[in-house]
Design a protein around this motif. Structure first.
Motif, short mmCIF file in Angstrom:
data_model
loop_
_atom_site.label_atom_id
_atom_site.label_comp_id
_atom_site.label_asym_id
_atom_site.label_seq_id
_atom_site.Cartn_x
_atom_site.Cartn_y
_atom_site.Cartn_z
N ARG A 1 0.80 -1.22 0.00
CA ARG A 1 0.00 0.00 0.00
C ARG A 1 0.84 1.27 0.00
NH1 ARG A 1 -2.58 -0.61 6.05
NH2 ARG A 1 -0.69 -0.20 7.25
N ASP A 2 2.10 1.19 0.44
CA ASP A 2 2.96 2.37 0.46
C ASP A 2 3.68 2.60 -0.86
OD1 ASP A 2 2.33 3.00 3.10
OD2 ASP A 2 3.84 1.63 3.88
N LYS A 3 3.55 1.67 -1.79
CA LYS A 3 4.26 1.78 -3.06
C LYS A 3 3.48 2.65 -4.04
CE LYS A 3 6.56 -2.71 -2.49
NZ LYS A 3 7.86 -2.08 -2.22
N SER A 4 4.09 2.93 -5.19
CA SER A 4 3.42 3.75 -6.20
C SER A 4 2.24 3.00 -6.80
CB SER A 4 4.41 4.11 -7.31
OG SER A 4 4.82 2.94 -8.01
N ALA A 5 1.34 3.74 -7.48
CA ALA A 5 0.15 3.12 -8.07
C ALA A 5 0.53 2.04 -9.08
CB ALA A 5 -0.71 4.19 -8.73
N PHE A 6 1.54 2.32 -9.90
CA PHE A 6 1.96 1.33 -10.91
C PHE A 6 2.47 0.05 -10.25
CE2 PHE A 6 5.27 -0.52 -13.61
CZ PHE A 6 4.56 -0.74 -14.79
N GLN A 7 3.26 0.20 -9.19
CA GLN A 7 3.78 -0.97 -8.49
C GLN A 7 2.66 -1.74 -7.79
OE1 GLN A 7 6.73 1.16 -6.11
NE2 GLN A 7 8.37 0.09 -7.20
N ARG A 8 1.71 -1.03 -7.19
CA ARG A 8 0.60 -1.71 -6.51
C ARG A 8 -0.22 -2.54 -7.48
NH1 ARG A 8 -0.37 3.31 -4.04
NH2 ARG A 8 -2.27 3.56 -5.25
N ILE A 9 -0.56 -1.95 -8.62
CA ILE A 9 -1.37 -2.67 -9.61
C ILE A 9 -0.61 -3.87 -10.14
CG2 ILE A 9 -2.43 -2.49 -11.89
CD1 ILE A 9 -3.02 0.45 -11.25
N GLY A 10 0.67 -3.69 -10.44
CA GLY A 10 1.46 -4.81 -10.98
C GLY A 10 1.60 -5.95 -10.00
N LEU A 11 1.92 -5.63 -8.75
CA LEU A 11 2.10 -6.68 -7.75
C LEU A 11 0.78 -7.36 -7.39
CD1 LEU A 11 4.64 -4.82 -5.42
CD2 LEU A 11 5.10 -6.80 -6.88
N MET A 12 -0.30 -6.60 -7.31
CA MET A 12 -1.60 -7.21 -7.03
C MET A 12 -2.04 -8.12 -8.18
SD MET A 12 -2.65 -6.50 -4.02
CE MET A 12 -4.40 -6.88 -4.11
N ALA A 13 -1.82 -7.69 -9.43
CA ALA A 13 -2.18 -8.52 -10.58
C ALA A 13 -1.38 -9.82 -10.57
CB ALA A 13 -1.94 -7.75 -11.88
N ALA A 14 -0.09 -9.73 -10.27
CA ALA A 14 0.74 -10.93 -10.21
C ALA A 14 0.25 -11.86 -9.10
CB ALA A 14 2.20 -10.54 -9.97
N ALA A 15 -0.11 -11.28 -7.94
CA ALA A 15 -0.61 -12.09 -6.84
C ALA A 15 -1.92 -12.77 -7.21
CB ALA A 15 -0.79 -11.22 -5.60
#
Length: 370
Positions: free
Chosen positions: A66-80
């Motif tokens: 949640r503390d990461k940038s929007a791009f990183q959050r979306i990428g990591l959540m999609a991978a998860a």
């Protein structure tokens, strides 16, 4: 997962979505003619439990990123979501194979068809949950920032109130009624006893001191040289009263005379030394003011060798003056503004420490020469 409001909301939404998913799957199976046997119902419950556990893992990922940038959050959540959907699909196939319900639920399908079909369904469920979790965490971050901003505003308001109280205290010290009373009383005594020159000198010095204190801004930053000049004017008046009982030592390197300090910061310390060390005794008391540099800090020592230490005890009444100085330092410099005071074997020592800042213009050298 249930410690905060966001986690409780996520828990209820997760439970509701998986219950809805299981109900829809059972309804569709009934419509297409699949008989819901106890074994098939147990298998569906087991798969949904595994799905809930997978959702817990997905929620933890959302909290972690949640503390990461929007791009990183979306990428990591999609991978998860992709990974967990694949794991959940494989778990679905394994549970159905172990319970012998695979042919009943999905007849005439190859292994890869079953995997792809299950993974696709779980992908959408976990994707929806991932979006919900991300939204909840974004709301949490907004509320946290609002709370921090409110705390910062509260701290600023408290600092402003402390600074205002300190400024009022500084004004009180500028025109201390005891000081004025004692000075005027000494002038009166000098006139009565025929010491007109002494009375005239005291009145002249008092006028100079009042002119400086009334014109000066108590909120302003002034050079250490100018502060010592003000102290010198104050002490010259006191020296007329106490004569040989008061000795002064001002030590300040030339390179520190341009150092900036809050105006009237040191007067309460000098006044305490006069009141508790010089006034009670008939012996000579030396008040020493020394300025030094310690790294990036300015250190000013105010020390006397009077009997006011009371054998190691804190001087009575010294807490008011010291407290006002300490309050001003904390309001202006935070943890870098420090006042330390302690009795000595003979006398008393007060040490002021604050960040070293310099005036842009070299001040006129004060009477308080080193």
């Amino acid at each position: 997962m249930f410690k905060s409001a966001e986690s409780r909301q996520a828990a209820w939404l997760t439970l509701g979505i998986w219950l809805l998913s299981g109900s829809l799957a059972s309804t569709i199976a009934t419509i297409v003619g699949v008989r819901m046997t106890p074994a098939l119902i147990g298998t569906a419950v087991a798969i949904n439990l595994v799905g809930i556990l997978s959702s817990v893992g997905l929620y933890r990922v959302a909290v972690h990123v949640r503390d990461k940038s929007a791009f990183q959050r979306i990428g990591l959540m999609a991978a998860a979501v992709v990974v967990l959907a694949s794991v959940l699909s494989a778990s679905d196939m394994l549970i159905m194979d172990l319970s012998n319900t695979a042919k009943q639920w999905s007849p005439n399908r190859t292994l890869w068809m079953r995997f792809a079909n299950n993974a696709g369904g779980f992908f959408w469920i976990l994707g929806a949950l991932g979006a919900i979790y991300t939204t909840l965490q974004a709301n949490h971050m907004v509320r946290e920032r609002e709370r921090q901003l409110a705390d910062a505003r509260t701290a600023a308001s408290e600092a402003h109130a402390a600074a205002s109280a300190a400024r009022l205290a500084a004004l009180r010290y500028q025109l201390n009624p005891h000081f004025l009373f004692n000075t005027l009383n000494a002038v009166s005594s000098a006139v009565i006893t025929g010491r007109s020159d002494e009375a005239e000198s005291m009145l002249s010095k008092l006028a100079d001191f009042l002119r400086v204190t009334l014109v000066a801004d108590p909120e302003a930053m002034i050079s250490l040289d100018d502060e010592m000049a003000t102290l010198q004017a104050y002490l010259e008046i006191e020296s007329v009263r106490f004569r040989e009982r008061l000795a002064l030592e001002f030590v300040c390197p030339d390179d520190l005379r341009t150092a900036l300090i809050p105006s009237f910061l040191l007067q309460p310390l000098i006044e305490n030394a006069i009141k508790h060390a010089v006034s009670p005794t008939s012996a000579t008391v030396t008040i020493r003011l020394e300025a030094t540099r310690d790294g990036e800090d300015l250190v000013v020592l105010v020390q006397d060798d009077g009997d006011g230490g009371h054998g190691g005890e804190v001087r009575p009444g010294a807490g008011v003056g010291l407290g006002n100085v300490r309050m001003r330092l904390e309001a202006l410099y935070g943890p870098r503004g420090v006042l330390q005071a302690a009795p000595l074997a003979r006398g008393f020592l007060a040490m002021v420490r604050l960040p070293l800042q310099r005036a842009t213009v070299t001040p006129i050298r004060s009477k308080a020469a080193a």
